[in-house]
Write a protein that holds these residues in place. Structure first.
Motif: not given
Length: 247
Positions: A217-219, A234-235, A241-243
């Motif tokens: 959820t934070i991700l 970029q998205t 990268l977040l994952i």
């Protein structure tokens, strides 16, 4: 050779998309003879004309026209999906904070299948997803939880609108919230390729997300907020990268 030229002459050229057009307060908005629901930034002037009330980019879908800009304060418009918090509870209605100067009204019977004997008993502080059915600067904004598309009674908890349970709610710029309602929204589609989640988007700048875990959820929240000024490439890189960091 003659037939080749004839075929080439009959080829249809694709219509070019109408370029974005800036509009200023007082400008007349040309609807080109097509009916449309008026959104934020456009109003009738009392005659047959529609005028702009603010500076921004004039945008239009099949049935709606509005002015897109970076305004910070939400102004309700009929048809807007909004997420609010119940701040007062009365016999016949609820008062809901949707970010305007005054709370909006949600009648107790404005739920699918609700009757005087069988209606929701929601507590103060409940997060709720609604649609604006009346917006007038001289009257309180009125909300509803009845959808013309999803006919599920409120007791089932499967309706389009209603209380939002669990999950996490956060605020975002109004412009970003509106972009998330686009069926082709890239950031939501990209997140969906990696994670399973639910999302409710309020055009008042409130977003609700629910997923399999708090970390996910934070991700998802960070991915949505970070994507506002990014292009598709970029998205996608940012989400990957977040994952990777969360795994």
């Amino acid at each position: 050779m003659a037939s080749t030229q004839s075929t080439a002459g009959k080829k249809k050229h694709k219509k070019l998309k109408e370029p974005p057009r800036s509009t200023f307060p007082g400008d007349i908005v040309d609807l080109k003879g097509k009916p449309a629901r008026l959104g934020n930034g456009v109003i009738p002037d009392g005659t047959t004309n529609i005028i702009s009330t603010r500076y921004g980019i004039l945008k239009r879908t099949q049935n709606r026209v509005w002015v897109d800009n970076y305004q910070k304060r939400y102004i309700a418009s009929v048809g807007d999906w909004v997420i609010g918090v119940i701040v007062e509870k009365h016999t016949e209605n609820f008062k809901v904070d949707i970010g305007e100067v005054h709370p909006a009204i949600l009648p107790s019977l404005s739920f699918e299948g609700a009757t005087k004997r069988n209606r929701p008993n929601l507590d103060v502080g409940t997060l709720i997803y609604c649609v604006v059915v009346m917006a007038n600067k001289h009257m309180e904004t009125e909300l509803s939880c009845i959808s013309p598309y999803v006919k599920k009674e409120w007791v089932t908890g499967q309706g389009l609108y209603g209380p939002l349970k669990d999950g996490y709610a956060f605020e975002c710029p109004l412009r970003l919230a509106r972009s998330l309602t686009n069926p082709k929204c890239f950031v939501l589609k990209c997140i969906g390729e990696f994670l399973k989640f639910e999302v409710a988007v309020g055009l008042n700048g409130k977003i609700w997300v629910n997923s399999g875990s708090e970390i996910e959820t934070i991700l998802i929240t960070n991915a949505i907020l970070n994507s506002e000024f990014m292009n598709d490439t970029q998205t996608e890189t940012m989400i990957q990268l977040l994952i990777q960091r969360a795994s």
